[in-house]
Every structure is written in structure tokens, then in C-alpha cells.
Design a protein around this motif. Structure first.
Motif, PDB file in Angstrom:
ATOM      1  N   PRO A 195       0.803  -1.246  -0.043  1.00  0.00           N
ATOM      2  CA  PRO A 195      -0.060  -0.167  -0.043  1.00  0.00           C
ATOM      3  C   PRO A 195       0.729   1.337   0.011  1.00  0.00           C
ATOM      4  O   PRO A 195       0.524   2.269  -0.798  1.00  0.00           O
ATOM      5  CB  PRO A 195      -0.683  -0.103   1.299  1.00  0.00           C
ATOM      6  N   ALA A 196       1.929   1.201   0.827  1.00  0.00           N
ATOM      7  CA  ALA A 196       2.709   2.464   0.746  1.00  0.00           C
ATOM      8  C   ALA A 196       3.447   2.648  -0.437  1.00  0.00           C
ATOM      9  O   ALA A 196       3.663   3.869  -0.960  1.00  0.00           O
ATOM     10  CB  ALA A 196       3.577   2.382   2.010  1.00  0.00           C
ATOM     11  N   TRP A 197       3.949   1.582  -0.938  1.00  0.00           N
ATOM     12  CA  TRP A 197       4.821   1.702  -2.405  1.00  0.00           C
ATOM     13  C   TRP A 197       3.780   2.092  -3.366  1.00  0.00           C
ATOM     14  O   TRP A 197       4.437   3.115  -3.941  1.00  0.00           O
ATOM     15  CB  TRP A 197       5.159   0.157  -2.793  1.00  0.00           C
ATOM     16  N   GLU A 234       3.374   5.878  -2.976  1.00  0.00           N
ATOM     17  CA  GLU A 234       4.268   6.828  -3.529  1.00  0.00           C
ATOM     18  C   GLU A 234       4.416   6.889  -4.950  1.00  0.00           C
ATOM     19  O   GLU A 234       5.404   7.815  -5.360  1.00  0.00           O
ATOM     20  CB  GLU A 234       5.660   6.159  -2.590  1.00  0.00           C
ATOM     21  N   GLY A 235       3.717   6.049  -5.682  1.00  0.00           N
ATOM     22  CA  GLY A 235       3.828   6.104  -7.046  1.00  0.00           C
ATOM     23  C   GLY A 235       5.074   5.408  -7.396  1.00  0.00           C
ATOM     24  O   GLY A 235       5.408   5.802  -8.773  1.00  0.00           O
ATOM     25  N   PHE A 236       5.598   4.298  -6.856  1.00  0.00           N
ATOM     26  CA  PHE A 236       6.724   3.657  -7.204  1.00  0.00           C
ATOM     27  C   PHE A 236       6.176   2.463  -8.192  1.00  0.00           C
ATOM     28  O   PHE A 236       4.961   2.282  -8.154  1.00  0.00           O
ATOM     29  CB  PHE A 236       7.401   3.274  -6.064  1.00  0.00           C
ATOM     30  N   PRO A 237       7.216   1.887  -8.890  1.00  0.00           N
ATOM     31  CA  PRO A 237       6.773   1.023 -10.097  1.00  0.00           C
ATOM     32  C   PRO A 237       5.789  -0.213  -9.309  1.00  0.00           C
ATOM     33  O   PRO A 237       6.261  -0.896  -8.543  1.00  0.00           O
ATOM     34  CB  PRO A 237       7.851   0.554 -10.765  1.00  0.00           C
ATOM     35  N   ILE A 238       4.546  -0.245  -9.989  1.00  0.00           N
ATOM     36  CA  ILE A 238       3.804  -1.548  -9.763  1.00  0.00           C
ATOM     37  C   ILE A 238       3.483  -2.191 -11.076  1.00  0.00           C
ATOM     38  O   ILE A 238       3.612  -1.704 -12.099  1.00  0.00           O
ATOM     39  CB  ILE A 238       2.633  -1.295  -9.040  1.00  0.00           C
ATOM     40  N   GLU A 239       2.788  -3.227 -10.882  1.00  0.00           N
ATOM     41  CA  GLU A 239       2.347  -3.927 -11.962  1.00  0.00           C
ATOM     42  C   GLU A 239       1.193  -4.790 -11.756  1.00  0.00           C
ATOM     43  O   GLU A 239       1.003  -5.236 -10.600  1.00  0.00           O
ATOM     44  CB  GLU A 239       3.225  -4.981 -13.042  1.00  0.00           C
TER      45      GLU A 239
END
Lengths: 164, 162
Positions: A154-156, A159-164
């Protein structure tokens, strides 16, 4: 109503119950501390059971530092959440190893990643201890270098960090 | 005894007493063997101060167990029903507060996501209200109880195994 008798009986029932409760808690291998760690500001919450899986020294609580590890590809990120949650979204490039399916998947995992591999385990935040349990079970299987990213997916994502 | 309305028949009291007793004994089992998990459920209400969570998780399951056992055995039925009703009233208030403020605990943890393991807050609320109604009946039942070893009052005065 015989209030006095009822009050006496209530005390008797309460004393028997509480004496047994604290006695069993004292000897049981699953007993818990009188006061747990329920402040998320201090890390993953835990009742501090005798068989507790939470080891705060493994915790990475600085998301920028975690992103740095990710960017420099110093570790593989392992997702302890369910397969369903993983499918809905995960840290880009993470490997799924749901704690509920650990035994059936660990052999395949070990075939893919050497025991020297640095692993960052995560789940769904500081109220979830599955990543800690995953870390302990990976240690049992010989992995020597495992950290726990306690703010998890959830925090990742926030923060708008890379997800897929 | 036969002149009593069906609602006050001792068989009704016995059935409700045994039902609540067995329910609480069964409900207490998992909480007793997994106190850490129960502590997390208590934490999930976000209503209790941190210092009290573990103490509640250690003590409550055994109060449930012994009160349930007391109801089954017919020992101190009024007092056991009183304690059970107090716990049920507490659960009902806690669940209601969280329903009103729209909070339902979800830590995303494996142990909380197993099918059939947890119930929705509304289901729990309705179930507990039902149990409380039965518990109030047992508490205030004024007639002779059957299969009851010790009623409230003088020691063994109301011995009434039929």
C-alpha cells in the motif's frame, strides 16, 4: 434476586477463569506477553507471543532506502500476500510466495534463487506480520540475508513507485 | 410446572442455557489456543488502549469457557449468564461503534483471509443480539431449572435435578 449470592458467584467464576487464563498463558508455548507492541509507529504490530515471528531488527522502515535497494537491484522483492492480492497489484518485478502456500512453493523458489540472494519480503503494511513469518521461514530454509519492508505494497503504491 | 406458559417451560430454559453454554465453550477454544491472533482481533476494533489488549486476549476466552461450562453443568447459571451478557453487551457496543464509523478491520493478513474464518460486522452484531436475548432470558428465569446443580441463593438449596 439474590444479589449478594450472585456477586459472590461472579467473583468465584472470574477468579477461577482468570487464574486458569494466566496460568495457562504462563506455561503455553503460544502464550503472549502482558503488554504487546500495538504502535505502528514502532514497527509491525505484535502480541509478543513466545513463538513470535516478528523480529524488528529485520525491518526496513524507510521507504526511500527501500526504493534505493530496488533501483540498484540489490535484492529480489518477495510478496507474502495471497495469490489473489498479488494478481491485483504488486511491486514491479516482485516474486509471489504467499505464506499460505509456502510449503508447496518453496522448492521451486529455491531452484530459482540461490541461498546467498538478498531478499526483501513485504506484505500489506505494519498491521500485517506475514512478511515477518515469510522471512523466518526463509531463514529456516537456509537463506541468510532477508529484510522486511514493513510498509508493504500500500505504501509503495501510494508513493507512485513502480507496480504492475 | 405444566401450568406454566410454554415460554417459561423449564425445557425452554434448559435448551437455551445449553445452547449458549455450548456456543461459548466452542467459541472460546480458538481464542484460548491462539491468544496472539485473538489479541490482533481486539486491536482491530481500535477501541482499546494498547496496554489492555493482551490482558483482554488472555482473560476473556477463559471467562467465556468457564461461564459456558457453568451453564452446561447448571452451576451458578444466573451468574454465568450475567457475565456472558456483560461480554455480549460489550461486543455489541464495540461492533456498533465500528459500524457507525464505517470501520472494518482488514490487515490483509493470511490468517484473517481464510474462507469462513471471519464474519462480517453485521452478521456478528445480529448473532450477538440473538445470544444476548437468550442470555437475558436465562438470567431472569424465575422458575425451577432442570438439570441444574446449583442455583443462585443458598448453597445447594435449589438442587433440582429432575
Amino acid at each position: 434476586m439474590p444479589y449478594k449470592s450472585i456477586a459472590k458467584e461472579v467473583v468465584i467464576l472470574a477468579v477461577i477463569s482468570l487464574a486458569t487464563a494466566f496460568g495457562v498463558n504462563w506455561v503455553s508455548p503460544k502464550g503472549i506477553a502482558f503488554v504487546g507492541q500495538w504502535d505502528t509507529a514502532q514497527g509491525v504490530i505484535t502480541a509478543k507471543a513466545k513463538n513470535d515471528m516478528v523480529a524488528h531488527e529485520l525491518e526496513l522502515d524507510d521507504i526511500i532506502m527501500v526504493k534505493n535497494i530496488y533501483d540498484h537491484q540489490q535484492a529480489i522483492f518477495v510478496d507474502a500476500r495471497s495469490q489473489e492480492d498479488f494478481r491485483e497489484g504488486h511491486i514491479r518485478g516482485a516474486v509471489s510466495l504467499p505464506i499460505g502456500e509456502f510449503e508447496s512453493r518453496i522448492d521451486q523458489f529455491k531452484a530459482s534463487y540461490p541461498l546467498s540472494q538478498y531478499i526483501v519480503a513485504y506484505c500489506s503494511g505494519r498491521e500485517c506480520d506475514d512478511s515477518h513469518e515469510l522471512a523466518q521461514r526463509l531463514f529456516e530454509h537456509g537463506y541468510a540475508d532477508v529484510s522486511v519492508f514493513i510498509d508493504g505494497y500500500p505504501a509503495w503504491m501510494a508513493e507512485g513507485f513502480p507496480i504492475e | 410446572m405444566n401450568k406454566l406458559p410454554v415460554f417459561y417451560h423449564p425445557i425452554v430454559e434448559l435448551a437455551l442455557r445449553l445452547f449458549i453454554g455450548v456456543t461459548f465453550v466452542f467459541a472460546s477454544y480458538h481464542k484460548m489456543v491462539e491468544p496472539a491472533h485473538f489479541a490482533k482481533i481486539i486491536y482491530g476494533y481500535y477501541l482499546f488502549p494498547d496496554f489492555s489488549i493482551n490482558l483482554l486476549a488472555i482473560g476473556l476466552p477463559y471467562i467465556e469457557f468457564f461461564c459456558g461450562l457453568a451453564l452446561i453443568m447448571g452451576v451458578y447459571p444466573r451468574s454465568a449468564a450475567l457475565l456472558i451478557n456483560m461480554m455480549l453487551a460489550g461486543f455489541i457496543v464495540a461492533i456498533s461503534i465500528n459500524l457507525i464509523r464505517g470501520h472494518e478491520f482488514d490487515c490483509g493478513c493470511f490468517s484473517f483471509g481464510e474462507p469462513g474464518y471471519t464474519s462480517s460486522a453485521r452478521q456478528l452484531l445480529l448473532r450477538n443480539i440473538g445470544y444476548l436475548m437468550m442470555g437475558v432470558y436465562v438470567l431472569f428465569y424465575q422458575h425451577r431449572r432442570i438439570l441444574c446443580v446449583r442455583q443462585s441463593g443458598s448453597f445447594l438449596k435449589d438442587l433440582s435435578i429432575s
